[in-house]
Design a protein around this motif. Structure first.
Motif, PDB file in Angstrom:
ATOM      1  N   TYR A 245     -10.293   1.275   3.404  1.00  0.00           N
ATOM      2  CA  TYR A 245      -8.941   0.776   3.116  1.00  0.00           C
ATOM      3  C   TYR A 245      -8.811  -0.682   3.561  1.00  0.00           C
ATOM      4  CZ  TYR A 245      -8.076   5.747   2.551  1.00  0.00           C
ATOM      5  OH  TYR A 245      -8.149   7.048   2.143  1.00  0.00           O
TER       6      TYR A 245
ATOM      7  N   LEU B 284      -3.404   4.961   8.172  1.00  0.00           N
ATOM      8  CA  LEU B 284      -2.502   4.005   7.527  1.00  0.00           C
ATOM      9  C   LEU B 284      -1.497   3.432   8.527  1.00  0.00           C
ATOM     10  CD1 LEU B 284      -1.901   5.713   4.070  1.00  0.00           C
ATOM     11  CD2 LEU B 284      -3.500   3.866   4.646  1.00  0.00           C
TER      12      LEU B 284
ATOM     13  N   VAL C 293       0.856  -1.176   0.000  1.00  0.00           N
ATOM     14  CA  VAL C 293       0.000   0.000   0.000  1.00  0.00           C
ATOM     15  C   VAL C 293       0.897   1.232   0.000  1.00  0.00           C
ATOM     16  CG1 VAL C 293      -1.738   1.299   1.287  1.00  0.00           C
ATOM     17  CG2 VAL C 293      -1.830  -1.215   1.243  1.00  0.00           C
TER      18      VAL C 293
ATOM     19  N   GLU D 204       0.875   5.457  -0.241  1.00  0.00           N
ATOM     20  CA  GLU D 204       0.099   6.693  -0.141  1.00  0.00           C
ATOM     21  C   GLU D 204       0.874   7.822  -0.784  1.00  0.00           C
ATOM     22  OE1 GLU D 204      -0.916  10.604   1.719  1.00  0.00           O
ATOM     23  OE2 GLU D 204       0.925   9.496   2.040  1.00  0.00           O
TER      24      GLU D 204
ATOM     25  N   LEU E 271      -7.435   4.498  -4.554  1.00  0.00           N
ATOM     26  CA  LEU E 271      -8.422   5.235  -3.777  1.00  0.00           C
ATOM     27  C   LEU E 271      -7.983   6.689  -3.710  1.00  0.00           C
ATOM     28  CD1 LEU E 271      -8.774   2.636  -0.903  1.00  0.00           C
ATOM     29  CD2 LEU E 271     -10.455   3.099  -2.668  1.00  0.00           C
TER      30      LEU E 271
ATOM     31  N   VAL F 135      -4.193   6.654  -2.564  1.00  0.00           N
ATOM     32  CA  VAL F 135      -3.634   5.419  -2.040  1.00  0.00           C
ATOM     33  C   VAL F 135      -3.737   4.364  -3.135  1.00  0.00           C
ATOM     34  CG1 VAL F 135      -3.888   3.576  -0.333  1.00  0.00           C
ATOM     35  CG2 VAL F 135      -4.219   5.962   0.347  1.00  0.00           C
TER      36      VAL F 135
ATOM     37  N   LEU G 230      -2.947   0.383  -4.081  1.00  0.00           N
ATOM     38  CA  LEU G 230      -2.652  -0.950  -3.571  1.00  0.00           C
ATOM     39  C   LEU G 230      -2.046  -1.759  -4.709  1.00  0.00           C
ATOM     40  CD1 LEU G 230      -4.401  -2.892  -0.994  1.00  0.00           C
ATOM     41  CD2 LEU G 230      -4.096  -4.092  -3.137  1.00  0.00           C
TER      42      LEU G 230
ATOM     43  N   LYS H   9     -11.379   4.379   7.571  1.00  0.00           N
ATOM     44  CA  LYS H   9     -10.431   3.273   7.718  1.00  0.00           C
ATOM     45  C   LYS H   9     -10.984   1.968   7.150  1.00  0.00           C
ATOM     46  CE  LYS H   9      -8.505   2.675  11.739  1.00  0.00           C
ATOM     47  NZ  LYS H   9      -8.229   2.195  13.105  1.00  0.00           N
TER      48      LYS H   9
END
Length: 108
Positions: A97, A40, A22, A24, A88, A76, A78, A94
């Motif tokens: 995610y 995160l 992941v 960011e 995203l 973000v 993935l 939260k």
């Protein structure tokens, strides 16, 4: 715990052999980015060594942000097996995610 900051020179090394990662993309001046980091951090603790987490300062690494089509912050992304599979954009709860990560982990 604080997320590791990476840039273009460290991206390949950071990605390594991680099945799920992941990343960011944000900036120091971005309030939603600052609000996202504790979320995160908490997820990084939850997923321990199973999922790799890091952040990129898009102002310091514009080429990396461009490579992944980052147009807004926070974004973000993935990765699964080194390939981007989910993106995203904007600050999300939260659980959003967590659900994306869990969905990808179920397919590992």
């Amino acid at each position: 715990m604080s997320l590791q900051t990476i840039d273009e020179s460290r991206f390949t090394e950071w990605m390594g052999s991680s099945d799920i990662a992941v990343l960011e993309f944000g900036a120091e001046w971005c309030p939603p980015c600052k609000a996202l980091l504790p979320i995160l951090d908490h997820l990084a603790e939850e997923y321990g060594g199973v999922v790799r987490f890091a952040k990129v300062d898009a102002d310091d690494s514009p080429e990396l942000a461009s490579q992944f089509g980052v147009m807004s912050m926070p974004t973000v992304i993935l990765f699964k097996d080194g390939q981007p599979v989910d993106k995203l954009v904007g600050l999300r709860p939260k659980d959003v995610y967590r659900n994306v990560i869990d969905r990808r982990l179920a397919r590992v």
